[in-house]
Write a protein that holds these residues in place. Structure first.
Motif, PDB file in Angstrom:
ATOM      1  N   PHE A 175       0.836  -1.202   0.000  1.00 53.47           N
ATOM      2  CA  PHE A 175       0.000   0.000   0.000  1.00 53.47           C
ATOM      3  C   PHE A 175       0.872   1.254   0.000  1.00 53.47           C
ATOM      4  O   PHE A 175       1.978   1.245   0.553  1.00 53.47           O
ATOM      5  N   ASN A 176       0.352   2.323  -0.589  1.00 54.27           N
ATOM      6  CA  ASN A 176       1.069   3.594  -0.573  1.00 54.27           C
ATOM      7  C   ASN A 176       0.836   4.328   0.751  1.00 54.27           C
ATOM      8  O   ASN A 176       0.216   3.795   1.677  1.00 54.27           O
ATOM      9  N   LYS A 177       1.317   5.561   0.833  1.00 58.49           N
ATOM     10  CA  LYS A 177       1.227   6.309   2.096  1.00 58.49           C
ATOM     11  C   LYS A 177      -0.204   6.602   2.512  1.00 58.49           C
ATOM     12  O   LYS A 177      -0.481   6.868   3.691  1.00 58.49           O
ATOM     13  N   ASP A 178      -1.128   6.565   1.556  1.00 57.62           N
ATOM     14  CA  ASP A 178      -2.541   6.763   1.862  1.00 57.62           C
ATOM     15  C   ASP A 178      -3.257   5.441   2.122  1.00 57.62           C
ATOM     16  O   ASP A 178      -4.481   5.400   2.218  1.00 57.62           O
ATOM     17  N   LEU A 179      -2.466   4.368   2.222  1.00 57.26           N
ATOM     18  CA  LEU A 179      -2.968   3.012   2.441  1.00 57.26           C
ATOM     19  C   LEU A 179      -3.914   2.562   1.331  1.00 57.26           C
ATOM     20  O   LEU A 179      -4.935   1.906   1.568  1.00 57.26           O
ATOM     21  N   VAL A 180      -3.537   2.926   0.106  1.00 57.55           N
ATOM     22  CA  VAL A 180      -4.220   2.477  -1.107  1.00 57.55           C
ATOM     23  C   VAL A 180      -3.364   1.385  -1.743  1.00 57.55           C
ATOM     24  O   VAL A 180      -2.143   1.539  -1.877  1.00 57.55           O
ATOM     25  N   LEU A 181      -3.988   0.286  -2.142  1.00 53.31           N
ATOM     26  CA  LEU A 181      -3.251  -0.857  -2.669  1.00 53.31           C
ATOM     27  C   LEU A 181      -2.634  -0.550  -4.032  1.00 53.31           C
ATOM     28  O   LEU A 181      -3.324  -0.121  -4.959  1.00 53.31           O
ATOM     29  N   VAL A 182      -1.316  -0.806  -4.147  1.00 57.61           N
ATOM     30  CA  VAL A 182      -0.617  -0.548  -5.411  1.00 57.61           C
ATOM     31  C   VAL A 182       0.006  -1.812  -6.011  1.00 57.61           C
ATOM     32  O   VAL A 182       0.328  -1.842  -7.192  1.00 57.61           O
ATOM     33  N   TYR A 183       0.222  -2.839  -5.173  1.00 53.50           N
ATOM     34  CA  TYR A 183       0.756  -4.109  -5.686  1.00 53.50           C
ATOM     35  C   TYR A 183       0.175  -5.261  -4.879  1.00 53.50           C
ATOM     36  O   TYR A 183       0.024  -5.164  -3.661  1.00 53.50           O
ATOM     37  N   ARG A 184      -0.085  -6.374  -5.579  1.00 49.15           N
ATOM     38  CA  ARG A 184      -0.661  -7.554  -4.944  1.00 49.15           C
ATOM     39  C   ARG A 184      -0.153  -8.805  -5.642  1.00 49.15           C
ATOM     40  O   ARG A 184      -0.109  -8.843  -6.877  1.00 49.15           O
ATOM     41  N   GLY A 185       0.289  -9.807  -4.866  1.00 47.34           N
ATOM     42  CA  GLY A 185       0.691 -11.058  -5.495  1.00 47.34           C
ATOM     43  C   GLY A 185       1.861 -11.744  -4.840  1.00 47.34           C
ATOM     44  O   GLY A 185       1.876 -11.963  -3.629  1.00 47.34           O
ATOM     45  N   ALA A 186       2.873 -12.085  -5.660  1.00 43.38           N
ATOM     46  CA  ALA A 186       4.028 -12.866  -5.215  1.00 43.38           C
ATOM     47  C   ALA A 186       5.227 -11.962  -4.932  1.00 43.38           C
ATOM     48  O   ALA A 186       5.290 -10.818  -5.390  1.00 43.38           O
ATOM     49  N   ILE A 187       6.191 -12.500  -4.199  1.00 45.61           N
ATOM     50  CA  ILE A 187       7.415 -11.761  -3.896  1.00 45.61           C
ATOM     51  C   ILE A 187       8.284 -11.629  -5.151  1.00 45.61           C
ATOM     52  O   ILE A 187       8.780 -10.545  -5.470  1.00 45.61           O
TER      53      ILE A 187
END
Length: 204
Positions: A147-159
């Motif tokens: 999540f970014n500084k506003d706690l909005v999701l920017v990436y999801r998945g695997a390492i």
């Protein structure tokens, strides 16, 4: 014999990875982090929330556990990710949602031992009733949400793209996303397929 063991290891992992996922839909890119004030017990004994852990540039949440071979395969990279997160001003927290396995290696004392053994430098909290995992729509361990500084999701998945061999990784999805986030640049790859063991929820 070594090749046979390798094949058996891979078959076991694949069997764990492709079991049916949890009931919730994964959090969408652009969505706000849910349950940010939910207090969860950390291995230190403190009660922590996502809001408590978030850094000035964002928050990394990794759904993890003690009992999954996929976690074991990626786990050494947790410390690399944690160091990078610290450098970039991104808070990091590992969350254990395996409610059905509390008496099979994923209990609180098991988590404390694991964190000490592996030298965790980040909070590792117990997700009672898989509440946070349900809110995120997390399906596997490990399953990553940035999540970014506003706690909005920017990436999801695997390492990254190679659990078994860190030397053969070609795409460092999470590290690249963290670097881009901290630099204010677009995330190069926003979603990847999470590969791991299904989260062990208690049937309702």
């Amino acid at each position: 014999m070594m090749r046979l063991h390798t094949r058996l290891w891979l078959v076991g992992l694949l069997g764990l990875a492709f079991m049916l996922p949890g009931p919730e839909k994964e959090l969408e890119i652009g969505a706000k982090a849910p349950l940010v004030d939910l207090k969860m017990r950390d291995v230190s004994g403190k009660m922590l929330s996502l809001k408590d852990v978030a850094g000035e540039n964002g928050l990394l949440v990794i759904f993890s556990c003690n009992t999954c071979p996929w976690v074991a395969a990626w786990e050494d990279r947790y410390l690399i990710v944690a160091q990078k997160a610290k450098e970039l001003g991104i808070g990091m927290i590992a969350v254990n949602p395996n409610e059905a396995y509390r008496d099979r290696g994923d209990g609180f004392e098991d988590m404390q031992r694991r964190a000490k053994e592996k030298g965790y430098t980040f909070p590792y909290v117990l997700d009672e009733g898989s509440k946070l995992a349900d809110a995120f729509g997390a399906t596997r361990t490990p399953h990553v949400f940035l999540f970014n500084k506003d706690l909005v999701l920017v990436y999801r998945g695997a390492i990254d793209d190679n659990a078994r061999n860190p030397e053969a990784v070609k795409h460092h999805y999470l590290l690249d996303a963290m670097e881009a986030l901290a630099a204010g640049k677009p995330i190069p790859v926003a979603t990847t397929r999470s590969i791991g063991c299904t989260i062990k929820r208690v049937e309702s």
